[in-house]
Design a protein around this motif. Sequence first.
Motif, PDB file in Angstrom:
ATOM      1  N   ASP A 144     -42.989 -17.591  83.156  1.00  0.00           N
ATOM      2  CA  ASP A 144     -43.013 -17.952  81.742  1.00  0.00           C
ATOM      3  C   ASP A 144     -41.858 -17.230  81.052  1.00  0.00           C
ATOM      4  N   PRO A 145     -40.925 -17.971  80.469  1.00  0.00           N
ATOM      5  CA  PRO A 145     -39.737 -17.322  79.887  1.00  0.00           C
ATOM      6  C   PRO A 145     -40.061 -16.381  78.732  1.00  0.00           C
ATOM      7  N   ARG A 146     -41.210 -16.547  78.107  1.00  0.00           N
ATOM      8  CA  ARG A 146     -41.596 -15.616  77.044  1.00  0.00           C
ATOM      9  C   ARG A 146     -41.940 -14.249  77.635  1.00  0.00           C
ATOM     10  N   ASP A 147     -42.639 -14.249  78.773  1.00  0.00           N
ATOM     11  CA  ASP A 147     -42.909 -12.985  79.458  1.00  0.00           C
ATOM     12  C   ASP A 147     -41.630 -12.392  80.040  1.00  0.00           C
ATOM     13  N   THR A 148     -40.701 -13.262  80.433  1.00  0.00           N
ATOM     14  CA  THR A 148     -39.412 -12.773  80.921  1.00  0.00           C
ATOM     15  C   THR A 148     -38.689 -11.990  79.832  1.00  0.00           C
ATOM     16  N   VAL A 149     -38.776 -12.465  78.606  1.00  0.00           N
ATOM     17  CA  VAL A 149     -38.146 -11.756  77.486  1.00  0.00           C
ATOM     18  C   VAL A 149     -38.744 -10.358  77.338  1.00  0.00           C
ATOM     19  N   VAL A 150     -40.067 -10.280  77.319  1.00  0.00           N
ATOM     20  CA  VAL A 150     -40.733  -8.985  77.123  1.00  0.00           C
ATOM     21  C   VAL A 150     -40.444  -8.044  78.283  1.00  0.00           C
TER      22      VAL A 150
END
Length: 293
Positions: A125-131
């Motif tokens: 999930d790219p949102r978790d990748t950001v975090v």
Amino acid sequence: MMNRAVTFTKHHTPNSVRVVARRVMCDAHNARLRLAVPVDSRSDYENIFHITIRKTASQWIKAIFNDPIIYRYSGLLPYDPRPYKWRYPDAFPTERIVSSLFLSYNGFTRVPKPDNYRVFFIYRDPRDTVVSSYFSNRNSHTEMGDVSEVRKALLDKPFKEGLLYIIDHLAKRGTFKSLRGWATAPDTDAIRLFRYEDLTGERQAEEMERLMRHCGIPIPPAELAALLSRYSFSNMQRGNAVGTVSHYRKGKGGDWRNHFDDDVQEAFLKATGDLVQLLGYEESPRTGRAQDA
């Protein structure tokens, strides 16, 4: 104590020295495999390519594919491009499992390949990748490449501004574009995409068996279970397995909800468009708010 010393040495040794040391270790490891491990089954493929983006447990996957069990049931030796100073788009030696490559789909098409090969691409999930990228770059990742520059920027920013910086940084590096390219790549038997969340979650045994089957590596179920136990994240964190992942933080999906607020979500959508839906993740509402960590 030993793990701390190794970690300290890793973080304070010049990259050129680390590269040479790593190459010596790789050569020694492969020599031991050839001498000590009988090959019970050979893969039908001359090369297997592990391609991914950062923050998808690439070191964990690499550790698994370095294990003697993989060599026993494939006859393929591990190959880490970095110690051998591989340069894009050079060909790789055959009869190797190449791990890890951080390439776009279009970039990979330009790499020479044998007739028989398999590719597995791991995404998250790219949102978790950001975090995950925020915490790794700020706190724990070895200073290599642009990590020092990014870390300095993050240390000077409040948490929310740091997340916004990381979104922009990943967009400029082409991370989101690479995810989109692999997600929309032409359908072929040679390429399979695997979710990080499936490989590390409740369906791990099933998903890892599917991955091994795609690679032509017929590991018996009991031995696969032992392999996954040996390289569980808890063992990796304690340093009981090869390839310690000292900067591993969280594995469960959805951590982004604890950190995204409306502004961060808006910046993320501007940078990624419909990428979340394209990758098959739910556009769930956030539950947290960005604040200083």
